[in-house]
Scaffold this active site. Structure first.
Site, short mmCIF file in Angstrom:
data_model
loop_
_atom_site.label_atom_id
_atom_site.label_comp_id
_atom_site.label_asym_id
_atom_site.label_seq_id
_atom_site.Cartn_x
_atom_site.Cartn_y
_atom_site.Cartn_z
CG ASP A 17 6.75 -7.60 9.79
OD1 ASP A 17 6.88 -7.39 11.03
OD2 ASP A 17 6.09 -6.96 9.17
CG MET A 29 -0.22 -6.01 6.11
SD MET A 29 0.22 -5.90 7.91
CE MET A 29 1.45 -4.12 7.56
N GLY A 75 9.43 -3.68 15.68
CA GLY A 75 8.80 -2.59 16.22
C GLY A 75 8.46 -2.26 17.40
N GLY A 112 1.09 -4.59 16.21
CA GLY A 112 2.50 -4.89 17.06
C GLY A 112 2.39 -5.57 18.09
CB SER A 149 7.78 -2.08 12.28
OG SER A 149 6.35 -1.39 12.33
CG ASP A 172 3.90 -2.58 9.41
OD1 ASP A 172 4.17 -3.47 8.53
OD2 ASP A 172 4.69 -2.40 10.57
CG HIS A 222 4.13 -5.21 5.66
ND1 HIS A 222 4.24 -5.92 6.77
CD2 HIS A 222 3.41 -6.19 5.02
CE1 HIS A 222 3.66 -6.78 6.72
NE2 HIS A 222 3.13 -7.04 5.65
CG MET A 247 3.47 -11.84 7.65
SD MET A 247 4.34 -10.20 8.07
CE MET A 247 3.48 -9.73 9.59
CG HIS A 292 8.66 -2.76 8.51
ND1 HIS A 292 9.02 -3.58 7.15
CD2 HIS A 292 7.27 -3.15 8.71
CE1 HIS A 292 7.89 -4.44 6.97
NE2 HIS A 292 6.78 -3.89 7.98
CG MET A 331 -1.90 -2.63 9.08
SD MET A 331 -1.97 -3.01 10.71
CE MET A 331 -0.43 -3.55 11.19
#
Ligand code: DX5
Ligand code: ZN
Length: 221
Positions: A175, A68, A197, A144, A8, A35, A66, A137, A33, A37
């Site tokens: 994850d 979020m 990560g 992280g 990640s 992320d 991913h 999750m 990966h 957010m």
């Protein structure tokens, strides 16, 4: 069983992201990966499609996005254009989960659904056969470096049973808090794809860390 390791970028050096993704690809990563957010669905803010597109030419391995974010749908096309291979989202963040899955596939990407530690597997009742990936999750999303929530292990086992019963080659990704010392346990519970990560980007030697993870996975029968 094919196992995949997905570093990640959340724990990478954001000032040198291109170099960092090239380094983990060279070190043996199977996926990147990514992320995303939004400071709305989760209390943190990271990167968007512009950064995804900027990283795409740096590696050949798939970009595992991913999301979020809430709402989800508006960003799906942007990430598909930015070179995402997989786009995963949280059911709580989409008004129409079935529509979002279809939208991701219409854009030529693999579709994933992400379940938080307290989000039940019942979300799979009318979705599982349409998914390419289920992401469980093992921390609450947003940061992280959190600790693995062990009560997710029986949930991984149950998810594995549901995927096997469904008969489709759906990836089961986990994850949060995955490290060298617990990756085998997560694999034994039924996961085949592992996000890591801080365990990878926090280590000095990425190749050695990924090799040690694979050595742990090799013990799993
Ligand atoms: C958490 C993110 C994770 C995170 C994992 O919200 O979705 O991908 O980066 O980081 P570690 O492996 O450090 O728990
Ligand atoms: Zn993630």
């Amino acid at each position: 069983m094919t196992f995949r390791i997905a570093p990640s970028i959340l724990s990478a050096d954001f000032a040198r992201l291109g170099e960092e993704v090239r380094a983990v690809e060279k070190a043996g990563a199977d996926l990147i990966h990514f992320d995303v957010m939004d400071n709305h669905y989760v209390p943190n803010l990271t990167v968007g499609p512009v950064v995804c597109a900027a990283l795409r030419p740096h590696v050949k391995i798939p970009l595992d996005v991913h999301l979020m974010v809430r709402p989800v749908d508006r960003l799906v096309g942007d990430f598909a254009k930015a070179g995402a291979s997989i786009i995963s989202f949280h059911p709580e963040a989409s008004e129409h989960v079935d529509r979002t899955i279809a939208l991701i596939k219409e854009h030529g990407c693999k579709a994933g659904l992400v379940l938080n530690p307290a989000t039940p597997l019942s979300h799979l009742d009318h979705t599982l056969e349409k998914l390419d990936l289920l992401l469980l999750m093992s921390v609450n999303p947003g940061f992280g470096g959190q600790s693995f929530i062990a009560s997710v292990l029986p949930k991984i086992e149950q998810a594995r049973k549901r995927i096997d019963a469904c008969g489709k080659p759906i990836w089961l990704e986990v994850d949060g808090g995955v490290k060298i010392d617990n990756i085998a346990q997560v694999a034994r519970a039924g996961a085949d794809t592992f996000v890591a990560g801080s365990a990878i980007f926090g280590a000095k030697d990425y190749a050695r860390t990924i090799a040690e993870m694979r050595a742990q996975l090799a013990k799993v029968v």
